[in-house]
Design an enzyme around this catalytic site. Structure first.
Site, PDB file in Angstrom:
ATOM      1  N   GLY A 224      -2.838 -12.740  -5.777  1.00 29.59           N
ATOM      2  CA  GLY A 224      -4.076 -12.795  -4.988  1.00 29.59           C
ATOM      3  C   GLY A 224      -3.861 -13.635  -3.750  1.00 29.59           C
ATOM      4  CB  SER A 225      -6.244 -15.067  -1.391  1.00 31.76           C
ATOM      5  OG  SER A 225      -7.055 -15.834  -2.260  1.00 31.76           O
ATOM      6  CD  GLU A 246       4.856 -12.438  -6.994  1.00 28.43           C
ATOM      7  OE1 GLU A 246       5.019 -12.557  -5.765  1.00 28.43           O
ATOM      8  OE2 GLU A 246       5.778 -12.255  -7.797  1.00 28.43           O
ATOM      9  CB  CYS A 280       0.803  -8.463  -0.814  1.00 29.42           C
ATOM     10  SG  CYS A 280       1.938  -7.526  -1.834  1.00 29.42           S
TER      11      CYS A 280
HETATM   12  P1  NAD Z   1      -8.413 -13.394  -4.583  1.00 29.30           P
HETATM   13  O1  NAD Z   1      -7.531 -14.590  -4.555  1.00 29.30           O
HETATM   14  O2  NAD Z   1      -9.768 -13.506  -3.998  1.00 29.30           O
HETATM   15  O3  NAD Z   1      -8.655 -12.907  -6.096  1.00 29.30           O
HETATM   16  C1  NAD Z   1      -7.587 -12.573  -6.957  1.00 29.30           C
HETATM   17  C2  NAD Z   1      -8.008 -12.770  -8.403  1.00 29.30           C
HETATM   18  O4  NAD Z   1      -8.248 -14.163  -8.644  1.00 29.30           O
HETATM   19  C3  NAD Z   1      -9.293 -12.055  -8.803  1.00 29.30           C
HETATM   20  O5  NAD Z   1      -9.135 -11.543 -10.105  1.00 29.30           O
HETATM   21  C4  NAD Z   1     -10.323 -13.169  -8.785  1.00 29.30           C
HETATM   22  O6  NAD Z   1     -11.427 -12.917  -9.645  1.00 29.30           O
HETATM   23  C5  NAD Z   1      -9.501 -14.327  -9.295  1.00 29.30           C
HETATM   24  N1  NAD Z   1     -10.008 -15.660  -8.944  1.00 29.30           N
HETATM   25  C6  NAD Z   1     -10.766 -16.005  -7.874  1.00 29.30           C
HETATM   26  N2  NAD Z   1     -10.993 -17.349  -7.890  1.00 29.30           N
HETATM   27  C7  NAD Z   1     -10.361 -17.832  -8.992  1.00 29.30           C
HETATM   28  C8  NAD Z   1     -10.202 -19.143  -9.533  1.00 29.30           C
HETATM   29  N3  NAD Z   1     -10.759 -20.227  -8.963  1.00 29.30           N
HETATM   30  N4  NAD Z   1      -9.498 -19.286 -10.670  1.00 29.30           N
HETATM   31  C9  NAD Z   1      -8.900 -18.220 -11.248  1.00 29.30           C
HETATM   32  N5  NAD Z   1      -9.005 -16.943 -10.788  1.00 29.30           N
HETATM   33  C10 NAD Z   1      -9.733 -16.765  -9.652  1.00 29.30           C
HETATM   34  O7  NAD Z   1      -7.565 -12.235  -3.919  1.00 29.30           O
HETATM   35  P2  NAD Z   1      -8.041 -10.750  -3.558  1.00 29.30           P
HETATM   36  O8  NAD Z   1      -8.976 -10.842  -2.402  1.00 29.30           O
HETATM   37  O9  NAD Z   1      -8.466 -10.077  -4.807  1.00 29.30           O
HETATM   38  O10 NAD Z   1      -6.668 -10.084  -3.083  1.00 29.30           O
HETATM   39  C11 NAD Z   1      -6.224 -10.088  -1.757  1.00 29.30           C
HETATM   40  C12 NAD Z   1      -5.104 -11.084  -1.551  1.00 29.30           C
HETATM   41  O11 NAD Z   1      -4.098 -10.870  -2.528  1.00 29.30           O
HETATM   42  C13 NAD Z   1      -4.400 -10.940  -0.213  1.00 29.30           C
HETATM   43  O12 NAD Z   1      -4.181 -12.217   0.342  1.00 29.30           O
HETATM   44  C14 NAD Z   1      -3.073 -10.301  -0.563  1.00 29.30           C
HETATM   45  O13 NAD Z   1      -2.032 -10.557   0.351  1.00 29.30           O
HETATM   46  C15 NAD Z   1      -2.815 -10.885  -1.909  1.00 29.30           C
HETATM   47  N6  NAD Z   1      -1.896 -10.044  -2.670  1.00 29.30           N
HETATM   48  C16 NAD Z   1      -0.660 -10.522  -2.929  1.00 29.30           C
HETATM   49  C17 NAD Z   1       0.252  -9.728  -3.611  1.00 29.30           C
HETATM   50  C18 NAD Z   1       1.626 -10.236  -3.906  1.00 29.30           C
HETATM   51  O14 NAD Z   1       2.284  -9.646  -4.754  1.00 29.30           O
HETATM   52  N7  NAD Z   1       2.089 -11.285  -3.283  1.00 29.30           N
HETATM   53  C19 NAD Z   1      -0.125  -8.458  -4.060  1.00 29.30           C
HETATM   54  C20 NAD Z   1      -1.403  -8.004  -3.782  1.00 29.30           C
HETATM   55  C21 NAD Z   1      -2.293  -8.811  -3.088  1.00 29.30           C
END
Ligand code: NAD
Length: 471
Positions: A224-225, A246, A280
């Site tokens: 995620g982010s 990641e 990503c």
């Molecule tokens: P996000 O970080 O908002 O959410 C990702 C996940 O984390 C979701 O399931 C969310 O519910 C959960 N989450 C949110 N807050 C949390 C917390 N405090 N504790 C635990 N879990 C929590 O990311 P997104 O908007 O869903 O995805 C987009 C981002 O993901 C982009 O920055 C992208 O580059 C990145 N991404 C990275 C990869 C990689 O492999 N490096 C792959 C895909 C996406």
């Protein structure tokens, strides 16, 4: 095995499908209509899943590698048996056009079958007349796989493959924006794995934080982010969980003067605009040598001109939050009077659906938001360079370091530049496409640890060293 029903969705706990008192709906990005009802996991559901995961771990950790492989392969093949249904459901929840969703199902299959076939190493680090020293790898326990919304089946499948093939059990937590297909994947897994080995819980924003602090979970595999990644590390510290992150990236694509422009353009277009840039490792800053800049940008814009949002691989934006974030980047570029060579400086606004036409911005300032931030959307800056040192410095001038692509026919120059790019994956004369046999992870603030390939699997294990005295 009876066919899966893609109109009903449940949490999957200890081999059972479980509903909940509270339910919610996610939105179809093509038309903003509500999709199916989906349960909201409670803290008690999480406790139950963690207990079941730990109970299953007792036996699963001792299962043979052959058994795990066989189950992963059968599970993977069953995905393809209902491929059209998966494609339709992925498309409805993520906004991926059919071609892209088909690719996601194929990738899930490939990662499950390939990763489960990788052998864990063992190392003899010392062997003399007195002692033999061996380091071996052992599973950790219950892994939580926390996933984003761009590729819900693929990313869940990759985490499942890594966890269960190393003898761990796993609880998948999909993004609240895309809960459906990841829950369905765990439902399908129940036909192939003992109860408690693969589980999934969907819910509201409080579920992730409950998971990260839960004492019964041994490892978090998070995608995620970067902002959320930092919160996860902090929350996992009191229980000293293993954490793999990641995260986001702001990947540079560097184009050298000796390339065959016509040959590389289709791949650069894919890298920038596939899934509307919600990838990503999408190309997020394209640096083109000044001697070919005009020809490149003209051909790049021409190749993108007929990309229609919602078709082929140009998805609508998955959710309103992301749509507004990208819109702000469009508006910032427009207010700074950046030169849009494609796109009309405004995101497309349709009555329904989160559609945006692709936009290409020529030579915005290096310090502009568009260059500095990860838009995660269909807008890309194309910048000019003339000096090799300078382009390397600019490519690295970010706290992100997920991926980079380099287009260069001179092999010596290509290697010289590639070795200096601060990114976890560098693709040289290839599009940005991870592989299940290759370690994938970010450097700097794009990640911690990595996944996939033999080295990625080690992050799902603890190393133990045995000193055997010679008698
Ligand atoms: P996000 O970080 O908002 O959410 C990702 C996940 O984390 C979701 O399931 C969310 O519910 C959960 N989450 C949110 N807050 C949390 C917390 N405090 N504790 C635990 N879990 C929590 O990311 P997104 O908007 O869903 O995805 C987009 C981002 O993901 C982009 O920055 C992208 O580059 C990145 N991404 C990275 C990869 C990689 O492999 N490096 C792959 C895909 C996406």
């Amino acid at each position: 095995m009876s066919k899966l029903n893609f109109d009903t969705y449940y949490n999957v706990i200890n081999g059972q499908l479980k509903g909940s008192d509270e339910q919610y709906f996610s939105i179809n990005p093509f038309n903003e209509e509500k999709l199916w009802p989906v349960p909201v996991a409670t803290a008690e559901d999480l406790d139950e899943a963690v207990n079941a995961g730990n109970a299953a771990f007792g036996k699963w950790q001792h299962s043979s590698v052959e058994e795990r492989r066989r189950r992963c392969n059968e599970f993977a093949d069953s995905l393809l048996a209902q491929k059209n249904d998966w494609v339709e459901a992925i498309s409805k929840e993520t906004g991926q056009p059919k071609e892209l969703a088909e690719g996601e199902v194929d990738a899930a299959h490939e990662w499950l079958t390939t990763i489960s076939n990788i052998d864990l190493p063992e190392y003899i680090t010392h062997d003399d007349e007195e002692v033999k020293v061996v380091t071996k790898y052992f599973p950790l326990g219950v892994v939580a796989g926390i996933c984003p919304w761009n590729f819900p089946v693929f990313l869940a499948a990759a985490k499942i493959a890594s966890a269960v093939s190393t003898g761990n059990t796993i609880i998948i937590k999909p993004s609240p924006y895309t809960p459906y297909t990841a829950l369905k994947l765990a439902e399908l897994a129940q036909h192939f794995f003992p109860p408690g080995v693969i589980q999934a819980l969907g819910g509201h924003d409080n579920l992730g934080p409950w998971i990260t602090k839960h004492p019964g979970i041994a490892k978090i595999s998070f995608t995620g982010s970067s902002a959320t990644g930092k919160k996860i590390v902090a929350a996992a510290a009191p229980t000293l969980k293993h954490v793999t992150l990641e995260l986001g990236g702001n990947d540079a694509a560097i184009v050298c003067p000796d390339v065959d422009i016509d040959a590389i353009i289709p791949t650069v277009v894919d890298d920038a605009f596939s899934h509307a840039g919600q990838v990503c490792v999408a190309a997020k800053r394209i640096y083109v040598h000044e001697s070919i800049y005009n020809e490149f940008i003209e051909k790049f814009a021409a190749a993108c001109k007929n990309l229609t949002p919602g078709q082929r691989y140009l998805s609508p934006i998955q959710n309103k939050m992301q749509y507004d974030k990208i819109k702000a980047i469009f508006e910032n570029s427009r207010s700074q009077q950046h030169e849009f060579v494609l796109g009309n400086a405004e995101p497309e606004t349709k009555k329904r659906g989160y559609f945006m036409s692709p936009a290409i911005v020529s030579r915005p300032p290096e310090q502009s938001r568009l260059v500095q931030e990860e838009p995660f959307g269909p807008i890309v800056p194309v910048l000019v360079w003339k000096d090799e040192e300078d382009v390397i410095r600019r490519a690295n001038d970010t706290d992100q370091g997920l991926g980079a692509t380099l287009w260069c026919r001179d092999p010596e120059r290509a290697e010289r530049i590639a070795m200096r790019l601060e990114a976890g994956s560098v693709w040289v004369n290839r599009g940005a496409m991870p592989m299940p046999t290759a370690l994938f992870g970010g450097v700097k603030q794009s990640g911690l640890g990595g996944e996939w390939g033999p080295l990625g699997l080690l992050n799902y294990c603890s190393a133990r060293t045995f000193h055997f005295a010679k008698q």
